[in-house]
Design a protein around this motif. Sequence first.
Motif, PDB file in Angstrom:
ATOM      1  N   VAL A   1       0.841  -1.202   0.000  1.00 47.32           N
ATOM      2  CA  VAL A   1       0.000   0.000   0.000  1.00 47.32           C
ATOM      3  C   VAL A   1       0.873   1.249   0.000  1.00 47.32           C
ATOM      4  N   ILE A   2       1.918   1.244   0.808  1.00 48.31           N
ATOM      5  CA  ILE A   2       2.819   2.391   0.868  1.00 48.31           C
ATOM      6  C   ILE A   2       3.534   2.581  -0.466  1.00 48.31           C
ATOM      7  N   ILE A   3       4.043   1.496  -1.030  1.00 52.91           N
ATOM      8  CA  ILE A   3       4.776   1.584  -2.293  1.00 52.91           C
ATOM      9  C   ILE A   3       3.870   2.084  -3.415  1.00 52.91           C
ATOM     10  N   TYR A   4       2.703   1.481  -3.574  1.00 58.55           N
ATOM     11  CA  TYR A   4       1.804   1.916  -4.647  1.00 58.55           C
ATOM     12  C   TYR A   4       1.302   3.342  -4.424  1.00 58.55           C
ATOM     13  N   GLY A   5       1.081   3.721  -3.182  1.00 57.67           N
ATOM     14  CA  GLY A   5       0.685   5.095  -2.893  1.00 57.67           C
ATOM     15  C   GLY A   5       1.778   6.081  -3.250  1.00 57.67           C
ATOM     16  N   LEU A   6       3.010   5.725  -2.926  1.00 58.81           N
ATOM     17  CA  LEU A   6       4.147   6.586  -3.241  1.00 58.81           C
ATOM     18  C   LEU A   6       4.339   6.713  -4.756  1.00 58.81           C
ATOM     19  N   VAL A   7       4.320   5.590  -5.453  1.00 62.08           N
ATOM     20  CA  VAL A   7       4.500   5.614  -6.910  1.00 62.08           C
ATOM     21  C   VAL A   7       3.376   6.397  -7.587  1.00 62.08           C
ATOM     22  N   THR A   8       2.138   6.171  -7.148  1.00 58.11           N
ATOM     23  CA  THR A   8       1.002   6.887  -7.733  1.00 58.11           C
ATOM     24  C   THR A   8       1.112   8.383  -7.484  1.00 58.11           C
ATOM     25  N   SER A   9       1.511   8.779  -6.280  1.00 60.65           N
ATOM     26  CA  SER A   9       1.620  10.210  -5.983  1.00 60.65           C
ATOM     27  C   SER A   9       2.730  10.861  -6.819  1.00 60.65           C
ATOM     28  N   VAL A  10       3.829  10.146  -7.042  1.00 61.07           N
ATOM     29  CA  VAL A  10       4.897  10.683  -7.885  1.00 61.07           C
ATOM     30  C   VAL A  10       4.407  10.843  -9.322  1.00 61.07           C
TER      31      VAL A  10
ATOM     32  N   ILE B   1       1.305  11.196 -10.412  1.00 59.15           N
ATOM     33  CA  ILE B   1       0.325  12.292 -10.469  1.00 59.15           C
ATOM     34  C   ILE B   1       1.040  13.639 -10.370  1.00 59.15           C
ATOM     35  N   GLY B   2       2.046  13.731  -9.524  1.00 54.16           N
ATOM     36  CA  GLY B   2       2.822  14.957  -9.407  1.00 54.16           C
ATOM     37  C   GLY B   2       3.533  15.306 -10.699  1.00 54.16           C
ATOM     38  N   LEU B   3       4.093  14.313 -11.373  1.00 51.12           N
ATOM     39  CA  LEU B   3       4.758  14.555 -12.651  1.00 51.12           C
ATOM     40  C   LEU B   3       3.767  15.013 -13.717  1.00 51.12           C
ATOM     41  N   VAL B   4       2.615  14.354 -13.768  1.00 46.81           N
ATOM     42  CA  VAL B   4       1.587  14.751 -14.736  1.00 46.81           C
ATOM     43  C   VAL B   4       1.132  16.193 -14.457  1.00 46.81           C
ATOM     44  N   ALA B   5       0.908  16.515 -13.195  1.00 47.16           N
ATOM     45  CA  ALA B   5       0.488  17.878 -12.843  1.00 47.16           C
ATOM     46  C   ALA B   5       1.576  18.891 -13.192  1.00 47.16           C
ATOM     47  N   TYR B   6       2.827  18.522 -13.002  1.00 45.00           N
ATOM     48  CA  TYR B   6       3.939  19.436 -13.315  1.00 45.00           C
ATOM     49  C   TYR B   6       4.005  19.709 -14.806  1.00 45.00           C
ATOM     50  N   PHE B   7       3.914  18.665 -15.622  1.00 48.81           N
ATOM     51  CA  PHE B   7       4.040  18.832 -17.058  1.00 48.81           C
ATOM     52  C   PHE B   7       2.802  19.444 -17.703  1.00 48.81           C
ATOM     53  N   VAL B   8       1.632  19.257 -17.086  1.00 43.73           N
ATOM     54  CA  VAL B   8       0.406  19.843 -17.633  1.00 43.73           C
ATOM     55  C   VAL B   8       0.344  21.344 -17.352  1.00 43.73           C
ATOM     56  N   SER B   9       0.818  21.758 -16.181  1.00 44.04           N
ATOM     57  CA  SER B   9       0.713  23.176 -15.819  1.00 44.04           C
ATOM     58  C   SER B   9       1.854  24.021 -16.303  1.00 44.04           C
TER      59      SER B   9
END
Length: 170
Positions: free
Chosen positions: A151-160, A162-170
């Motif tokens: 759960v921790i690993i998948y949460g961490l990977v997913t948050s990274v 999503i953060g990358l997608v948000a960075y490149f979209v904005s």
Amino acid sequence: MADQTQQPGPPKKPLSLAEQIAQQQQAYEQQAYQKLVEQIKPKPKVWVNVLNAFWVGGTICGIAQIITLIFREAGLSAQDASNATAMIMVFLGALLTGLGVYDEIGKRAGAGSIIPITGFANSIVSPAMEFKREGFIYGVGARLFTVAGPVIIYGLVTSVLIGLVAYFVS
């Protein structure tokens, strides 16, 4: 054209009358047994379970809210008070699991004890407690993150991601 459903090998001999009666009796006994099981099986107490989950989960969240308010009164910011409360609630969940109390709460409350953050602490500590007889390294240490680790690993990977997608979209 030959029948495709026939099994290869010698043809099966027809059942004797005694074998047919035995098969029918066995089928009847299985049906009677299933009816008996349905009559004896305890009926779930849905409303009692819902109410127990509601008040236990609400109580856990209420305790967390009181702790947060105490930290806020002591001068912590909302973010710091929330972080401190989360740490305390995880500690309490782990402590109560180690003492065997949280499992008793879970038996009565069901999902009411799983959903708050204390349920996360319980999911980490429970597997470790089952293997404590194998020692601290191969028992507790090895089993500590069997449930929560993925759960921790998948949460961490997913948050990274999503953060990358948000960075490149904005």
